[in-house]
Write an enzyme that holds these catalytic residues in place. Structure first.
Site, PDB file in Angstrom:
ATOM      1  N   LYS A   1      61.201   4.716  27.566  1.00  0.00           N
ATOM      2  CA  LYS A   1      60.692   3.487  28.191  1.00  0.00           C
ATOM      3  C   LYS A   1      61.830   2.725  28.852  1.00  0.00           C
ATOM      4  CE  LYS A   1      56.841   3.035  25.022  1.00  0.00           C
ATOM      5  NZ  LYS A   1      56.434   2.679  23.662  1.00  0.00           N
TER       6      LYS A   1
ATOM      7  N   GLN B   1      57.082  -1.565  19.243  1.00  0.00           N
ATOM      8  CA  GLN B   1      56.715  -0.166  19.028  1.00  0.00           C
ATOM      9  C   GLN B   1      56.011   0.008  17.674  1.00  0.00           C
ATOM     10  OE1 GLN B   1      57.125   2.293  21.301  1.00  0.00           O
ATOM     11  NE2 GLN B   1      56.324   3.881  19.947  1.00  0.00           N
TER      12      GLN B   1
ATOM     13  N   ASP C   1      51.125  -4.101  26.220  1.00  0.00           N
ATOM     14  CA  ASP C   1      50.359  -3.065  25.516  1.00  0.00           C
ATOM     15  C   ASP C   1      48.853  -3.326  25.604  1.00  0.00           C
ATOM     16  OD1 ASP C   1      51.713  -0.920  24.283  1.00  0.00           O
ATOM     17  OD2 ASP C   1      52.492  -2.221  22.689  1.00  0.00           O
TER      18      ASP C   1
END
Ligand code: GUN
Length: 308
Positions: free
Chosen positions: A61, A105, A128
């Site tokens: 990422k 995460q 997200d």
């Protein structure tokens, strides 16, 4: 590279190529934002602990964020981090004007409740799309400035579907899996495209028969090769979200999806491979969401990055 290739029966949907194109469009949009508005989108990724798979994702990422011309902020916290300490980090990132997107995460260590942490993220920075505000906005079809940030994996699946099929209206869609990360938002996205949506799961009766109704079959169950060729309606479009590492003998492993690929490809009209299908779309959509969040933070209309 062409974005599709023809196999024995099914068209192989090349997510890797599509994701590369999307990242290119993100990069171009970032250049324009920098030039015309002095705005450099910034993505903060928080990793708690040492989970090897998570470390790989987070590195990837960060690398792709920088390649797209954006600022990447990586925060690595020890496995023993308390929930309060993580909430304090989230609060700091919420308040930082250089940070337009925040991703914590998952999975998190056992002492931390993921829902509590997700709820603490500013919904406008929740790239997200996991916050209940974004889930609610997706469910209610909110548009314009109130449009949701959409979870990256189902957003990537939808882009591939629309690119391959065009208008999805009226199609029968079956989503196998009901997670908050993929299955539920996938169903909402397909419903918004006027599909007739069935969300199937581990308790669904006669799952093969339900899958055989699908013009669009999305597999997101995390069980290697569970969906067999005779579960697929001839000509259907199959989207395989699974990424499962299995024993390949001789001390080796290989990646397979939730769909028995060779069997399904012999029946389907089109199918995503594993690897190289949905996987690369997730980070590309994360970058796209970060651009969207940065534009909204500045009162700018986000660019349409869909056009592939
Ligand atoms: N872990 C696996 N996939 C994801 C994802 O899409 N977002 C976050 N935050 N964690 C993940």
């Amino acid at each position: 590279m062409s974005d599709t290739a023809v196999s024995a029966a099914a068209t192989v949907i090349n997510g890797k190529a599509f994701a590369q194109g999307l990242r290119g469009r993100v990069g171009s949009a970032v250049e324009v934002l920098k030039r015309d508005h002095g705005l450099t989108p910034g993505l903060a990724v928080v990793l708690v602990g040492e989970d090897p798979a998570s470390q790989v994702y987070v590195r990837s990422k960060g690398k792709q964020t920088v390649e797209a011309g954006m600022n990447s902020y990586e925060h690595r916290l020890p496995e023993t981090t308390s929930q309060d300490a993580l909430l304090a980090k989230v609060a700091e990132l919420n308040a930082d004007p250089a940070v337009h997107g925040i991703l914590v995460q998952l999975p998190l260590p056992a002492q931390i409740d993921a829902q509590t942490v997700i709820a603490a993220i500013d919904p406008n920075k929740d790239v997200d799309g996991f916050h209940v505000i974004n889930a609610g906005r997706l469910m209610t079809g909110a548009t314009g400035a109130a449009a949701p940030l959409v979870p990256c994996t189902p957003l990537g699946c939808l882009m591939l579907l629309k690119h391959h099929l065009g208008n999805l209206s009226g199609l029968d869609a079956v989503v196998v899996g009901r997670s908050n990360i993929v299955g539920k938002p996938m169903g909402q996205l397909l419903l918004a495209e006027s599909c007739t949506v069935t969300t199937a799961h581990s308790r669904t009766r006669d799952l093969p028969a339900v899958c055989r109704r699908a013009d669009i079959l999305v597999a997101a169950v995390g069980r290697p090769e569970m969906i067999r060729g005779d579960w697929v309606k001839p000509g259907a479009t199959v989207i395989d979200v699974g990424i499962n590492r299995i024993d390949a003998g001789g001390g080796k492993t290989r990646l397979v999806g939730d769909v028995a690929y060779d069997e399904a490809a012999a029946v389907a009209g089109a199918i995503t491979p594993v690897p190289g299908g949905v996987g690369p779309m997730t980070i590309a959509c994360l970058l796209a969401n970060t651009v969207t969040a940065a534009c909204r933070a500045q009162g700018l209309t986000p660019p349409d990055l869909n056009a592939g």
